[in-house]
Design an enzyme around this catalytic site. Sequence first.
Site, PDB file in Angstrom:
ATOM      1  NE  ARG A  78      -3.100   2.522   2.796  1.00 25.90           N
ATOM      2  CZ  ARG A  78      -3.252   3.404   3.769  1.00 25.90           C
ATOM      3  NH1 ARG A  78      -2.427   3.035   4.859  1.00 25.90           N
ATOM      4  NH2 ARG A  78      -3.521   4.733   3.628  1.00 25.90           N
ATOM      5  CG  HIS A 122      -0.809   8.751   3.428  1.00 22.67           C
ATOM      6  ND1 HIS A 122      -1.062   7.596   3.733  1.00 22.67           N
ATOM      7  CD2 HIS A 122      -0.562   9.478   4.739  1.00 22.67           C
ATOM      8  CE1 HIS A 122      -0.663   7.198   4.869  1.00 22.67           C
ATOM      9  NE2 HIS A 122      -0.256   8.441   5.595  1.00 22.67           N
ATOM     10  CD  GLU A 167      -4.562   7.733   9.950  1.00 21.41           C
ATOM     11  OE1 GLU A 167      -3.982   8.715  10.331  1.00 21.41           O
ATOM     12  OE2 GLU A 167      -4.103   6.324  10.192  1.00 21.41           O
ATOM     13  CG  ASN A 292      -4.793   3.229   8.795  1.00 21.96           C
ATOM     14  OD1 ASN A 292      -4.904   2.300   7.799  1.00 21.96           O
ATOM     15  ND2 ASN A 292      -4.389   4.517   8.251  1.00 21.96           N
ATOM     16  CE1 TYR A 294       0.308   2.783  13.691  1.00 20.58           C
ATOM     17  CE2 TYR A 294      -1.392   3.802  12.755  1.00 20.58           C
ATOM     18  CZ  TYR A 294      -0.410   3.401  12.211  1.00 20.58           C
ATOM     19  OH  TYR A 294       0.011   3.236  11.292  1.00 20.58           O
ATOM     20  CD  GLU A 352      -1.261   3.942   8.073  1.00 17.86           C
ATOM     21  OE1 GLU A 352      -1.177   4.212   9.169  1.00 17.86           O
ATOM     22  OE2 GLU A 352      -1.743   4.683   7.145  1.00 17.86           O
TER      23      GLU A 352
END
Length: 450
Positions: A78, A122, A167, A292, A294, A352
């Site tokens: 990606r 991005h 995002e 994504n 985290y 991600e």
Amino acid sequence: MVSKIEFSSGFLWGSATSAYQIEGSPLADGAGPSIWQRFCHTPDRVRDGDTGDVACDHYHRYLEDVALMRHLGMKAYRFSISWSRVLPQGRGPVNPMGLDFYDRLVDALLENSIEPLVTLFHWDLPAALDDRGGWLNPDIAHWFADYATIVFRKLDDRVKIWATLNEPWVVADGGYLHGALAPGHRNRFEAPIATHQLLRSHGAAVQAYRVEGKHRIGIVVNLEPKYPASEQTEDRDATARADAYMNRQYLDPIFLGRYPDELAEIFGDAWPAWPAEDLNLIRQPIDFLGVNYYTRNVTRFDPGAWPLYASPVRQKRATYTETNWEVFAQGLTDILVWVRDRYGNPPLYVTENGAAFFDPPTAEGRRIADPLRVDYMRKHIGATYRAIEAGVDLRGYFVWSLLDNFEWSLGYSKRFGIVHVDFETQQRTPKDSALFYAKIIDTRGNVLTE
Ligand code: BGC
């Protein structure tokens, strides 16, 4: 002992990067500046005065990087396209050399049996468009759709998975509300407008794709489950606001055609009443959602934390990464299951997932041990498997990131790569986590059961 892990043979194992964070040479071959180029060259915006001028020099070393991915057994990659390489002014004349770079990159990936997943935006907005108001100008939906159309026409014969935006929450929150990221504004009135124009632009690009494209298109959002710190009403309400702001602000309009009620409460008179036709544009059917992940947040009411009046509570006995994010793999299972339940089980990718840790420097060519990242990957890939077992339609996993790279306003101070980059010599060295990931891919996750 967990049940035996065996991902399907078609599961897409990959890694993720973004243009400004790795490419370097941001003005090469006729490219125009982006807002990140500007931001980095403005004093005191980025830690240590770091810039993306060289970054990982991927612009020149992409063949080496593709070879590395192949060596690690990756099935997918990606990456993002720099809008201002393709259109130096953001609109108007195309820069053929900019487009050609991505053309060559896609060919190199396919020659190595690596499936490209291309993100159109991005964060590196062309500076020329920022001069016209950037994400605050409603015309940006057309600018973005026009740019997307140029890229679709060039690459859709070979690229089968597209993402519009990466995002959007971070763009609005970091770029327009708190100002830590480019373009660095701090304005309660601007943030909702930026959100809305990002979403309209996403919708317009999906519409353009239905005319131009033959494959699949979606969007990438960052999600963070919010758990109340206590059962008290004020903590629960704070948690609902935090969840609406970060998780539902983007997905409710896209999947349900409306914004969460809490946003009007959070933004007050800065939250406009949006026209129904805009929400129709935003609510285009998409083919997949990229998530994504985290960390999570345990959330409490905090009267000092404008504008959400909500703050994360630091957890005792938990591991925190270098970016101060709690390691909490269960949150990944929880958020994927939440998406399944709330939005009708769309096809998903984890686009991600990863962690910044301090990896001790070693002599050239020697092993780089990063046990905390290995542990993070073990737990989180296990958590994705549990989501699949729970019925989530998860099609792939992309580790963030292939390479240590430019971590936005933190510069090069944080390393997310599974491959170490020596920024003096540009030498790449796979860390233990890269070798571990190669084994996960090779055994379809079986190694995680042991
Ligand atoms: C972004 C990446 C970033 C990573 C780690 C995500 O928010 O998409 O560009 O480097 O998180 O902070």
